[in-house]
Design an enzyme around this catalytic site. Structure first.
Site, PDB file in Angstrom:
ATOM      1  N   HIS A  26       0.835  -1.204   0.000  1.00  0.00           N
ATOM      2  CA  HIS A  26       0.000   0.000   0.000  1.00  0.00           C
ATOM      3  C   HIS A  26       0.872   1.258   0.000  1.00  0.00           C
ATOM      4  CE1 HIS A  26      -2.751   2.935   2.163  1.00  0.00           C
ATOM      5  NE2 HIS A  26      -3.455   2.587   1.110  1.00  0.00           N
ATOM      6  N   HIS A  68      -0.954  10.299  -3.395  1.00  0.00           N
ATOM      7  CA  HIS A  68      -2.216   9.776  -2.868  1.00  0.00           C
ATOM      8  C   HIS A  68      -3.385  10.746  -2.999  1.00  0.00           C
ATOM      9  CE1 HIS A  68      -5.278   8.863   0.228  1.00  0.00           C
ATOM     10  NE2 HIS A  68      -5.121   7.657  -0.276  1.00  0.00           N
TER      11      HIS A  68
END
Ligand code: CA
Length: 337
Positions: A26, A68
């Protein structure tokens, strides 16, 4: 006989590799290095991740970068380097900066833009320490991964996410149309390629399949809340009828962990939903997010308990983890890797 036996063993190993749960890094090895830096990706590759995640947004000049948020101010020094370039809401948007400008920024561990306090205090202390971490382009990251795959002889796949495509379009930019040609150029185009494309917006997932001709694997991300900011109805997707419909276009779902398992109280046994069973009935893979040993779900007693609940009890097919090595070690100890 020996050859036959060797063949059988090879076939068994291949089958196990196919069915073992996936370790998805992640934002890279984000538990150890600033998220989405090339260093974090290289480390995740070294720790044995099966897939490396890329969150994607566009720059002002239309270049997909690995970041992100649509904002720059929680992981870079943009407020110092370009004072006054924020919008009326006080935020600095990647879409307002050219790639050349974004390359002048130093990336760091995620922090609260108002207070400067790190979000995960026990992680890499780069906000205070000198560093030369930068925001990579998608192209740069794919080159790094191809290089590592070649040099190590071990293939890690990619797991790109289109971030807020509806917002990008409202700003006059088409994120998917910028990303897909780059993926194709690097050999990611079909379901046989080591790539899962992911998005939180159902309209975009449909568009990728029907309008943009994406033939690779596709994952519908599902938030813990009922509705997404773009209007995606997650509650409806998670019904048997919703999943049956989704299975016509997607290969799997990426739900928040809380949609699979919760711990109702401290010391209580985990409580499971039927989401994994419903998804599996439609042959949809299930890759929940996010495994964080320093930020466990409410009342979850330990990172081991979380792994056991997801992999052994709920039988998920992979997990997004900030700690590639911790998840891989748990799977090995459970003989699932
Ligand atoms: Ca993501």
């Amino acid at each position: 006989m020996k050859t036959l036996l060797a063949g059988l063993i090879l076939a068994t190993v291949a089958m196990a590799a196919e069915t073992n749960p996936l370790v998805i890094a992640h934002r890279g090895a984000s538990g150890y290095l600033p998220e989405h830096t090339l260093a974090a990706k290289a480390y995740a590759h070294a720790l044995g991740a099966d897939y490396l995640e890329q969150d994607l947004v566009l720059t002002k000049d239309g270049v997909p970068v690995v970041l992100h948020d649509i904002h720059l101010d929680t992981v870079t020094d943009v407020a110092k380097v370009f004072p006054g370039r924020q919008r009326a809401d006080g935020r600095y948007y990647a879409l307002d900066f050219t790639l050349a400008e974004i390359k002048q920024l130093r990336a760091s561990e995620r922090f609260n833009a108002k207070t400067g306090v790190p979000v995960y205090p026990s992680r890499y202390p780069s906000a205070a320490a000198p560093s030369d971490f930068r925001i990579p382009t998608l192209e740069e990251e794919l080159q790094l991964i191809a290089g590592l795959n070649r040099a190590t002889g071990r293939t890690a796949g990619i797991y790109p996410e289109l971030k807020q495509p509806k917002w990008h379009r409202a700003q006059g930019h088409d994120l998917a149309r910028a990303v897909l040609p780059i993926l194709a150029r690097h050999g990611y185009a079909t379901k046989a390629d080591a790539c899962f494309l992911q998005c939180f917006e159902l309209a975009e997932v449909k568009r990728l399949r029907h309008e943009l001709g994406w033939r690779g694997r596709l994952i519908m991300l599902i938030e813990g809340k009922a509705k997404g900011d773009d209007g995606t109805d997650y509650a409806a997707i998670c019904t048997p009828a919703g999943l049956k419909e989704l299975a016509k276009i997607a290969d799997g779902i990426g739900p928040a962990i809380g949609r699979i398992v919760t711990w109702p109280a401290a010391g209580a046994a985990p409580k499971f939903t039927d989401l994994v069973a419903l998804a599996h009935a439609e042959k949809l893979a299930v890759h929940p997010y996010t495994m964080r040993r320093d930020d466990l779900p409410k009342n979850c007693p330990s990172v081991e308990a979380l792994h056991a609940a997801l992999f052994r009890d709920a039988r998920v097919d992979g997990v997004f983890t900030d700690f590639t090595d911790v998840t891989a070690a748990w799977l090995r100890s459970a003989e699932m890797r």
